[in-house]
Design an enzyme around this catalytic site. Structure first.
Site, PDB file in Angstrom:
ATOM      1  N   ARG A  68       0.670  -1.430  -0.107  1.00 25.25           N
ATOM      2  CA  ARG A  68      -0.312  -0.441   0.098  1.00 25.25           C
ATOM      3  C   ARG A  68       0.806   0.827   0.130  1.00 25.25           C
ATOM      4  O   ARG A  68       0.914   2.195  -0.633  1.00 25.25           O
ATOM      5  CB  ARG A  68      -1.054  -0.166   1.078  1.00 25.25           C
ATOM      6  N   LEU A  96      -7.169   5.325   2.666  1.00 23.63           N
ATOM      7  CA  LEU A  96      -5.724   5.230   2.633  1.00 23.63           C
ATOM      8  C   LEU A  96      -5.261   5.595   4.056  1.00 23.63           C
ATOM      9  O   LEU A  96      -5.394   5.685   4.719  1.00 23.63           O
ATOM     10  CB  LEU A  96      -5.761   7.364   2.159  1.00 23.63           C
ATOM     11  N   HIS A 112     -18.655  11.322   1.200  1.00 17.94           N
ATOM     12  CA  HIS A 112     -19.590  10.135   1.757  1.00 17.94           C
ATOM     13  C   HIS A 112     -21.282  10.042   1.592  1.00 17.94           C
ATOM     14  O   HIS A 112     -22.021  11.263   2.146  1.00 17.94           O
ATOM     15  CB  HIS A 112     -19.246  10.295   2.794  1.00 17.94           C
TER      16      HIS A 112
HETATM   17  C1  GRF Z   1     -20.618   8.390  -4.588  1.00 17.75           C
HETATM   18  O1  GRF Z   1     -22.122   7.659  -3.514  1.00 17.75           O
HETATM   19  C2  GRF Z   1     -19.987   8.631  -3.715  1.00 17.75           C
HETATM   20  O2  GRF Z   1     -20.447   9.975  -2.082  1.00 17.75           O
HETATM   21  C3  GRF Z   1     -19.414   7.678  -2.650  1.00 17.75           C
HETATM   22  O3  GRF Z   1     -19.227   6.917  -3.626  1.00 17.75           O
HETATM   23  C4  GRF Z   1     -20.083   7.037  -5.043  1.00 17.75           C
HETATM   24  C5  GRF Z   1     -19.934   6.798  -6.550  1.00 17.75           C
HETATM   25  O4  GRF Z   1     -20.123   7.759  -7.041  1.00 17.75           O
HETATM   26  N1  GRF Z   1     -17.829   7.619  -2.572  1.00 17.75           N
HETATM   27  P1  GRF Z   1     -19.782   8.548  -8.961  1.00 17.75           P
HETATM   28  O5  GRF Z   1     -18.597   7.572  -8.945  1.00 17.75           O
HETATM   29  O6  GRF Z   1     -19.340   9.875  -8.109  1.00 17.75           O
HETATM   30  O7  GRF Z   1     -20.768   8.216  -9.176  1.00 17.75           O
END
Ligand code: GRF
Length: 196
Positions: A68, A96, A112
């Site tokens: 990693r 990360l 998120h």
């Molecule tokens: C989104 O729901 C984001 O919040 C989550 O993963 C999804 C990504 O969607 N972390 P995209 O690739 O931006 O369409």
């Protein structure tokens, strides 16, 4: 006459890239610009979008690095070439490590799909429905060592409809995400976000 975008944002992705697209579309009217896109997944549709839009884009495939730390070193090099002010994780599906997070401390953001601190981790929409949550939404937060646990910068919420299913809820939250992330970066560019 304005001086043009002042805040350079690098976007880190793994998949379809709808948040990238929203950030890029809204950047044209704003005080920030997309410096480039880095994906750990060479097949990510987000990379195709970036190329079509003429954005600098590259893949740093985590599978070709033995550890990693090595992957994250390569990711950091790719990001530093873009000289970003802010790094925006947008659907980036790797956790990360401490060194990477510390290197960009205070300017590493994530979006998120829940109202944190509720429902960190994956499968948030299903879990929210199963828990009988009456409100749900999206959060932009600073990234720290704690997965989905860094300081919250902004949230957008909605009321869960009676009998709502995962697909509708996900679509409605995603639409909120597409407003929230550009909003945060616009405010950041104007110096209106205070982080500690
Ligand atoms: C989104 O729901 C984001 O919040 C989550 O993963 C999804 C990504 O969607 N972390 P995209 O690739 O931006 O369409």
């Amino acid at each position: 006459m304005g001086l043009g975008p002042s805040l350079k944002v690098a976007v880190v992705v793994s998949g379809r890239g709808t948040n990238l697209r929203a950030l890029h579309e809204k950047a044209s009217k704003g005080n920030y610009s997309i410096a480039g896109v880095v994906s750990n997944n060479p097949m990510a549709p987000a990379l195709d979008y970036a190329s079509r839009q003429g954005l600098p884009a590259c893949a740093v495939d985590h599978r070709v690095y033995a550890t990693r730390a090595l992957f994250e070193g390569a990711l950091a090099e790719a990001l530093d070439r873009l000289s970003p002010d802010v790094i925006a994780l947008a659907g980036f599906l790797r956790v990360l490590g401490t060194d990477f997070v510390r290197r960009y401390q205070g300017r590493l953001l994530n979006i998120h799909p829940s109202l944190l601190p509720s429902f960190p981790g994956l499968d948030t929409h299903r879990r929210a429905l199963e828990a009988g949550a009456r409100e749900h939404g999206a959060t932009v937060h600073l990234v720290t060592d704690a997965v989905d646990g860094g300081p919250i910068i902004a949230q957008a919420g909605l009321r869960v409809a009676p009998g709502e299913d995962v697909a509708t809820l996900e679509a409605r939250v995603l639409a909120l995400e597409h407003e929230l992330y550009p909003y945060v970066l616009e405010r950041w560019a104007r110096g209106e976000v205070v982080t500690h």
